[in-house]
Motif scaffolding. Structure first.
Motif, mmCIF file in Angstrom:
data_model
loop_
_atom_site.group_PDB
_atom_site.id
_atom_site.type_symbol
_atom_site.label_atom_id
_atom_site.label_comp_id
_atom_site.label_asym_id
_atom_site.label_seq_id
_atom_site.Cartn_x
_atom_site.Cartn_y
_atom_site.Cartn_z
ATOM 1 N N ALA A 50 0.699 -0.981 0.067
ATOM 2 C CA ALA A 50 -0.219 -0.013 0.032
ATOM 3 C C ALA A 50 0.895 1.266 -0.090
ATOM 4 O O ALA A 50 0.413 2.090 -0.573
ATOM 5 N N ARG A 51 2.111 1.088 0.774
ATOM 6 C CA ARG A 51 2.889 2.447 0.856
ATOM 7 C C ARG A 51 3.549 2.479 -0.532
ATOM 8 O O ARG A 51 3.305 3.822 -1.057
ATOM 9 N N LEU A 52 3.915 1.391 -1.315
ATOM 10 C CA LEU A 52 4.343 1.664 -2.707
ATOM 11 C C LEU A 52 3.267 2.197 -3.636
ATOM 12 O O LEU A 52 3.671 3.048 -4.596
ATOM 13 N N LEU A 53 2.193 1.725 -3.419
ATOM 14 C CA LEU A 53 1.272 1.999 -4.202
ATOM 15 C C LEU A 53 0.905 3.617 -4.255
ATOM 16 O O LEU A 53 0.766 4.339 -5.126
ATOM 17 N N THR A 54 0.767 4.128 -2.911
ATOM 18 C CA THR A 54 0.803 5.521 -2.646
ATOM 19 C C THR A 54 1.882 6.426 -3.329
ATOM 20 O O THR A 54 1.816 7.647 -3.721
ATOM 21 N N VAL A 55 3.276 5.912 -3.209
ATOM 22 C CA VAL A 55 4.119 6.578 -3.999
ATOM 23 C C VAL A 55 4.216 6.497 -5.528
ATOM 24 O O VAL A 55 4.467 7.509 -5.833
ATOM 25 N N LEU A 56 3.774 5.444 -5.890
ATOM 26 C CA LEU A 56 3.319 5.282 -7.270
ATOM 27 C C LEU A 56 2.413 6.599 -7.783
ATOM 28 O O LEU A 56 2.369 7.111 -8.884
ATOM 29 N N ALA A 57 1.259 6.787 -6.939
ATOM 30 C CA ALA A 57 0.195 7.684 -7.591
ATOM 31 C C ALA A 57 0.727 8.932 -7.236
ATOM 32 O O ALA A 57 0.319 10.076 -7.807
ATOM 33 N N ALA A 58 1.482 9.472 -6.223
ATOM 34 C CA ALA A 58 2.048 10.474 -5.930
ATOM 35 C C ALA A 58 3.424 10.849 -7.122
ATOM 36 O O ALA A 58 3.399 12.114 -7.606
ATOM 37 N N LEU A 70 -4.866 4.013 -15.096
ATOM 38 C CA LEU A 70 -4.167 2.942 -15.776
ATOM 39 C C LEU A 70 -2.733 2.856 -15.510
ATOM 40 O O LEU A 70 -2.363 1.637 -15.308
ATOM 41 N N ALA A 71 -2.310 4.040 -15.736
ATOM 42 C CA ALA A 71 -0.672 3.780 -15.533
ATOM 43 C C ALA A 71 -0.293 3.347 -14.214
ATOM 44 O O ALA A 71 0.672 2.513 -13.878
ATOM 45 N N VAL A 72 -0.736 4.049 -13.382
ATOM 46 C CA VAL A 72 -0.516 3.228 -11.701
ATOM 47 C C VAL A 72 -0.950 1.906 -11.660
ATOM 48 O O VAL A 72 -0.102 1.074 -11.142
ATOM 49 N N GLU A 73 -1.870 1.573 -12.079
ATOM 50 C CA GLU A 73 -2.306 0.120 -12.104
ATOM 51 C C GLU A 73 -1.612 -0.716 -12.633
ATOM 52 O O GLU A 73 -0.994 -1.757 -12.039
ATOM 53 N N GLY A 104 3.688 -6.382 -8.124
ATOM 54 C CA GLY A 104 2.950 -7.330 -7.301
ATOM 55 C C GLY A 104 2.019 -6.589 -6.299
ATOM 56 O O GLY A 104 1.508 -7.331 -5.262
ATOM 57 N N ILE A 105 1.508 -5.547 -6.735
ATOM 58 C CA ILE A 105 0.485 -4.758 -5.874
ATOM 59 C C ILE A 105 -0.851 -5.465 -6.336
ATOM 60 O O ILE A 105 -1.299 -5.398 -7.667
ATOM 61 N N ASP A 106 -1.705 -5.938 -5.226
ATOM 62 C CA ASP A 106 -3.109 -6.337 -5.655
ATOM 63 C C ASP A 106 -4.343 -5.562 -5.415
ATOM 64 O O ASP A 106 -3.822 -4.422 -4.623
ATOM 65 N N ASP A 107 -5.489 -5.966 -5.299
ATOM 66 C CA ASP A 107 -6.390 -5.177 -4.844
ATOM 67 C C ASP A 107 -6.518 -4.829 -3.258
ATOM 68 O O ASP A 107 -6.979 -3.755 -2.952
ATOM 69 N N THR A 108 -5.774 -5.686 -2.560
ATOM 70 C CA THR A 108 -5.802 -5.479 -1.050
ATOM 71 C C THR A 108 -5.051 -4.109 -0.685
ATOM 72 O O THR A 108 -5.451 -3.621 -0.081
ATOM 73 N N ALA A 109 -3.907 -3.987 -1.437
ATOM 74 C CA ALA A 109 -3.235 -2.773 -1.101
ATOM 75 C C ALA A 109 -4.079 -1.574 -1.749
ATOM 76 O O ALA A 109 -3.948 -0.453 -0.991
ATOM 77 N N TRP A 110 -4.727 -1.509 -2.707
ATOM 78 C CA TRP A 110 -5.380 -0.527 -3.111
ATOM 79 C C TRP A 110 -6.514 -0.190 -2.139
ATOM 80 O O TRP A 110 -6.785 0.994 -1.654
#
Length: 921
Positions: free
Chosen positions: A273-281, A289-292, A299-305
C-alpha cells in the motif's frame, strides 16, 4: 497526554479554528457521559488535519472527569497490550477494586510490565476497571495516533468503545484511516476535513498577523486546509535564527513536521500500500491505468488499493487516481527517500508507451546522471509541446533535457530552445537567464538557431531598436529555416522603423528579397509598406493603387504586415485590423502573452483611428497588463501611448500629459523614436484640443526636427494636420505650408483616403481663394468617413471658416455635423469647441447668436465682438486673440473699440463685470 503536533492549533483553552461541527459532537459526547449515558467516537483524517487539537480541547473541557489520555507509539506497536499498559498506568492503584480473578492478573501485569494472555478477559477487565472509576465521576479515554496501537490493545478498546453507552464513559480515538477497517468497527466516526478558506486565513492571521496578502494567499492555497501545513507555511514554529513568516508569493514548501506526519501515515500501512501511494504521487496526471500497470508489475493487488483508500491516502474516481489536495501528493513525495522515488518513476516509465511525453518525464525523474538517450526523449517531447501550442511545457522539457545532456554543445542548444519557449510563454526573466546560460556554456551559432534569434527580440521588446536591429539582422543570416529568417527580418524592419532609421530598414529589405520563402513573389510590393519616407521614383498610387494595396493586405500573411501606425498611414488599417482580430483568439489559446500583448496594442491603435474607442481602451488596458507582467517595455509603452491618445482626443489633457510624460522619460534614453514620437504627438494634440496652439506647435515641430529624439516620419505624417492647424493659429503659415506639402506628397504616393482628406483640410487652413474648394474636396474623398475623428475635424474647420465668412446657415450645418460626430465618439473638448462655434452663428433663421441682445440696455454685439470680448475678459492680449481667431491684431483692436462703446466701458477689467449682461458669455 503527550504534547500534540498541533498544540498551537488549540492550546491554552483556545477554540480550534473552523471546527464548530467537530467540537459540537465532542461536547455532546461529554454531556452524555455527565448524564450517565456514555459513548465513543473515532476521529479520522489525514496527518496534520487537526485531530490532536480536538483531543486536546476535549481533555481541557473534561476537568470534572477522570481523564486517561494516551498517545500510541510506533515503536510499541508490535508489543501486545503495550497500549493498555500506558493507558492504565495512571490508575494502577485502583485495580485492587476489581474482582479477584481480574484484579490480581492486572496488578501483576502492571507491576511487572507483563500482560494477560487472555485477550477476552483483558477486555472485560478493562471495562470493569473503567466502570469502577465511573462510579465516582465520569471517565474520558483519549487515544491519539490510534493507528499505532498494538493489535491486542486495539481489540480491547474496541470492546470497551462498543459497550460504553451503558456507563458514564466517553472514549475518543484519533486515527489516520477509516475506522471501518480497524478493530473498533461499528464505533461512530467523524472524518475531520480541511479548513475552509475563511478559517484558514483566520488561523494564518493568528500566527502571522503581519504577512502580506500574497503570502497569505500562497499559504492558504498551498496548505489545502491542513492546519499543520498552514502553520509551517506561516512560519509559526521557526526557532531562533529563523527568517520569520513567508512574505512573498509562491507555493510554500512542505514543512518538516508535515513531512514527519505523512511519513508516519505511510509507515502505518503495508509495504504494498505504501508503494502504491508513492506511485500515485509520482504520476502527476492521476492516470489510473498507468498506476495500475506499474503496481501490477511490482506485485500490488486489490488488497493494497483497499488499504491505501481506507487509510485516507488515495482517492479513485473514474479513470483518475489522486489525493484530497495537492498538498498530500507533495507531502508523500517529500517524505520519501530519493531511491524510493526513482524506483517509482522507473516503474511508471515501464508502464507507459515509449513515445509518450510521460514516459520521457518519468525516465528523467529516475535518472541519477547525465543521459543523452533520456535527454533526446525529452527534446522530442518538447517538440510535441510546441506543436500543441504549449510553450511553457516546451520550455520545461528543454530545460530538463539540457540538464541531462552529456555534451556542452547539446546542453547549450537545448537551453537556447528553452529560452525561446519561455519567452513565448511570457516569462521574459527566465528567457533571458536561460539564453545567458546557453551562451556562457557553449557560445556559437547553435544558440542563435536554438533560440531563433531571441537576443534581438528581447532587445526590441525593451525599446532598444538600434541594438535590436543589430542582433536581428545578423541572426537573420545565421538561422537555418527561411521562415525563421523571414520572421527575424520583419522584426528587424520593425526595429529600424522604431528607431526612425530608414537606412537600417533599407538594408534589411534587400536581405529579405533574397529569401527563398513562399511569399517571395509578393515581397517587393508588400515590403514597401515598411517605408514611410518620401517616394523615390515611385509612381503615384491614386485611387486604383490604393484599392490594390488594400486587396494585397487582405491576402498577405500577418507576419508581413507593418506596425499599426504604418498601416494607418498607408491606408491599409482595416485589413491589418481584421488580420489582428483573427489572430488574437489564436494567441489566447496558445498562452503566448508577449505576442498577445503586442497584438492588442496594435489592435487598440487601429480601433482608435476607426472610432471604436471603448474597444480600443479595453485592448490597451489588457495589453498593458500583459506587457508589464512579461517585462515587454516597448509593448507597454505602445499601450500607454494608446491610452494617452484616447485621453487627448477625449479632452482629458491631464491624463494625456501624464501618459506621454511617462513614455518620454523611458523611451528617449533607449532610442525608440517611434514610441517617443507618438508620445510627443499625443502631448501636442492634447494642447491643441485644449486651445493652446503655441504649446502644441512647439511640441509637434519636434516630429520633423532633424536630430530630435522624437523625430519620426510616420508620426510626422499622422500629426501633420495638427501641426498645420497649430501653425496657422499662431500666425506661422510657412510652417503650415511645410505640413501641407508633406501630406500632398504622401497622398500622391499612397492614395490613402485619410491622407487625401488631411491634405485638403490643411490646404484650406492656409486660406486663399480656393479654401472652400479644398474643404469640400476633403469631405468628398471616398472613404473619408472611415476615420470619424478626422472627418469630424474637417467639418469643424470648414464650419469655422464659413462662420468667419458670415455664412451662418451653412456654418451651422457643418458645425452641427461635427458636433454629432464628437458627441458620438466622446471627444469632449472638440465637442465644446463645435458647440461654441455653432452657438455663435445664432439659431436657425436668425442673423445673430443667442448672446446678441443686451438684456439690460438693448445693446447688440455681433458674434465676432462677443468672441473677442470673451477672450479679452480672459486677459488675452490683442495678438493672442488674433492668433486664436486667425485675424489680424488690428482687427481685434477695432472690434474691441466697438465693444467698449456699446457696453459703455473704458477698460478691459470692466469686461468681466459686463459679461453678466451683454458680454460674450
Amino acid at each position: 497526554m503527550h504534547p500534540s503536533p498541533l498544540d498551537t492549533h488549540g492550546a491554552g483553552g483556545a477554540e480550534p479554528v473552523g471546527r464548530r461541527e467537530e467540537t459540537a459532537v465532542l461536547d455532546g459526547l461529554l454531556a452524555g457521559a455527565r448524564g450517565g449515558r456514555g459513548g465513543a467516537l473515532a476521529l479520522w483524517g489525514e496527518p496534520g488535519i487537526g485531530k490532536s487539537a480536538l483531543l486536546r480541547r476535549a481533555h481541557d473541557r473534561a476537568a470534572d472527569f477522570t481523564r486517561l489520555p494516551h498517545r500510541a507509539a510506533r515503536s510499541e506497536s508490535d508489543l501486545p497490550f503495550a497500549g493498555l499498559h500506558g493507558l492504565l498506568r495512571p490508575v494502577a492503584d485502583r485495580i485492587a477494586s476489581l474482582p479477584a480473578d481480574r484484579g490480581a492478573a492486572w496488578a501483576a501485569a502492571l507491576a511487572s510490565g507483563a500482560v494477560p494472555r487472555d485477550r477476552l478477559s483483558a477486555g472485560a477487565a478493562v471495562l470493569s476497571l473503567l466502570c469502577v472509576l465511573a462510579e465516582e465521576r465520569p471517565v474520558l479515554v483519549l487515544v491519539d495516533d490510534a493507528q499505532w496501537l498494538d493489535g491486542a490493545t486495539a481489540r480491547c478498546l474496541g470492546i470497551v468503545a462498543r459497550r460504553a453507552a451503558a456507563h458514564p464513559l466517553a472514549v475518543v480515538l484519533a486515527d489516520h484511516g477509516d475506522p471501518a477497517a480497524r478493530p473498533w468497527e461499528g464505533v461512530p466516526d467523524l472524518r475531520v476535513g480541511g479548513l475552509d478558506p475563511e478559517s484558514a486565513r483566520a488561523l494564518h492571521a493568528a500566527v502571522a498577523p503581519h504577512a502580506d496578502e500574497a503570502a497569505v494567499l500562497a499559504a492558504v492555497d498551498g496548505a489545502g486546509g491542513n492546519p499543520l501545513a498552514l502553520l509551517e507555511a506561516a512560519g509559526a514554529d521557526r526557532g531562533p535564527g529563523g527568517t520569520g513568516p513567508l512574505t512573498g508569493p509562491g507555493l510554500p514548501p512542505v514543512g518538516p513536521r508535515t513531512r514527519r506526519a505523512f511519513r508516519a501515515a505511510l509507515d502505518a500501512v503495508s509495504p504494498p500500500a505504501r508503494l502504491l501511494t508513492v506511485l500515485a504521487a509520482a504520476e502527476d496526471h492521476g492516470d489510473l491505468l498507468a498506476v495500475e500497470r506499474a503496481g501490477r508489475a511490482r506485485g500490488i493487488d486489490d488488497t493494497a488499493w483497499d488499504e491505501a483508500a481506507s487509510a485516507g491516502l488515495l482517492r479513485v474516481a473514474g479513470d483518475r487516481v489522486g489525493f484530497r489536495h495537492p498538498l498530500v501528493r507533495r507531502a508523500v513525495r517529500a517524505c520519501c527517500d530519493a531511491a524510493t522515488r526513482r524506483r517509482a518513476h522507473r516503474a511508471l516509465a515501464a508502464a507507459l508507451p515509449e513515445e509518450s511525453d510521460e514516459h520521457a518525464w518519468h525516465l528523467a525523474a529516475a535518472a541519477r546522471d547525465r543521459d543523452e538517450n533520456v535527454a533526446g526523449l525529452l527534446e522530442r517531447a518538447a517538440a510535441r509541446s510546441r506543436l500543441r501550442g504549449a510553450p511553457a511545457a516546451e520550455a520545461r522539457a528543454l530545460r530538463r533535457s539540457a540538464e541531462l545532456s552529456p555534451a556542452p554543445v547539446d546542453a547549450s542548444r537545448r537551453l537556447a530552445g528553452a529560452a525561446r519557449a519561455a519567452w513565448d510563454a511570457g516569462d521574459a526573466a527566465a528567457a533571458e537567464r536561460l539564453l545567458d546560460d546557453a551562451e556562457r556554456l557553449s557560445p556559437g551559432v547553435h544558440t542563435t538557431r536554438g533560440s531563433r534569434g531571441l537576443r534581438g527580440v528581447i532587445e526590441h521588446s525593451r525599446g532598444a531598436p538600434d541594438l535590436a536591429h543589430h542582433y536581428l539582422a545578423a541572426d537573420m543570416e545565421l538561422v537555418a529555416e527561411p521562415g525563421t529568417a523571414l520572421e527575424l527580418g520583419t522584426a528587424a524592419l520593425s526595429a529600424g522603423w522604431a528607431a526612425g532609421r530608414g537606412d537600417l530598414a533599407a538594408r534589411t529589405l534587400a536581405s529579405l528579397l533574397e529569401l527563398d520563402v513562399e511569399e517571395r513573389s509578393d515581397l517587393p510590393l508588400l515590403l514597401t509598406w515598411w517605408e514611410d519616407g518620401p517616394a523615390t521614383g515611385a509612381a503615384p498610387a491614386g485611387a486604383a493603387g490604393f484599392t490594390d494595396s488594400v486587396a494585397r493586405a487582405r491576402r498577405t500573411a500577418p507576419r508581413l504586415l507593418p506596425p499599426s501606425p504604418l498601416a494607418v498611414v498607408w491606408g491599409i488599417d482595416a485589413a491589418v485590423g481584421d488580420a489582428l482580430r483573427r489572430r488574437v483568439p489564436h494567441l489566447r489559446r496558445r498562452s503566448e502573452p508577449a505576442r498577445l500583448a503586442d497584438a492588442l496594442a496594435h489592435t487598440s491603435t487601429l480601433d482608435g483611428f476607426a472610432g471604436r474607442w471603448t474597444r480600443a481602451e479595453s485592448a490597451a488596458v489588457e495589453g498593458l497588463r500583459l506587457a508589464e507582467e512579461v517585462g515587454a517595455d516597448q509593448i507597454a509603452a505602445h499601450c500607454r501611448n494608446c491610452l494617452g491618445w484616447l485621453a487627448a482626443v477625449r479632452g482629458d489633457a491631464h491624463r494625456a500629459a501624464e501618459a506621454a510624460g511617462r513614455v518620454l522619460d523611458t523611451a528617449l534614453p533607449e532610442g525608440s523614436r517611434a514610441v517617443s514620437a507618438a508620445a510627443s504627438w499625443i502631448a501636442g494634440m492634447a494642447n491643441l484640443f485644449q486651445e493652446r496652439p503655441r504649446e502644441a506647435l512647439d511640441t509637434l515641430l519636434h516630429l520633423t526636427e532633424p536630430g530630435n529624439g522624437a523625430a519620426h516620419p510616420t508620426f510626422a505624417l499622422l500629426a501633420a494636420l495638427d501641426t498645420a492647424e497649430a501653425a496657422v493659429r499662431v500666425g506661422r503659415p510657412e510652417a503650415a505650408g511645410e505640413q501641407v506639402e508633406l501630406l500632398r506628397g504622401w497622398a500622391r504616393r499612397t492614395g490613402a483616403p485619410w491622407a487625401r482628406t488631411a491634405a485638403r483640410a490643411a490646404e484650406a487652413l492656409l486660406g486663399g481663394s480656393r479654401a472652400e474648394d479644398s474643404f469640400r474636396a476633403a469631405l468628398e474623398v471616398p472613404g473619408a468617413r472611415s476615420q470619424p475623428l478626422l472627418y469630424g475635424r474637417a467639418r469643424l474647420l470648414y464650419g469655422e471658416w464659413l462662420r468667419r465668412e458670415r455664412r451662418r446657415t451653412d456654418a451651422r450645418l457643418h458645425l452641427g455635423g461635427a458636433l454629432e460626430v464628437f458627441d458620438r465618439l466622446g471627444a469632449e473638448s472638440l465637442g465644446r469647441r463645435a458647440r461654441r462655434e455653432r452657438d455663435l452663428t445664432g439659431p436657425p433663421g436668425r442673423s445673430g447668436g443667442r448672446g446678441d441682445r443686451d438684456g439690460a440696455a438693448g445693446v447688440r454685439l455681433t458674434p465676432q465682438e462677443q468672441r473677442i470680448a470673451r477672450l479679452a475678459a480672459e486677459r488675452l492680449t490683442n495678438r493672442e486673440i488674433a492668433a486664436e481667431l486667425r485675424i489680424s491684431h488690428r482687427t481685434v483692436g477695432h472690434h474691441l473699440g466697438n465693444v467698449f462703446a456699446k457696453l459703455g466701458i473704458t477698460a478691459r477689467s470692466e469686461l468681466e463685470r459686463a459679461r453678466g449682461g451683454p458680454g460674450p458669455g
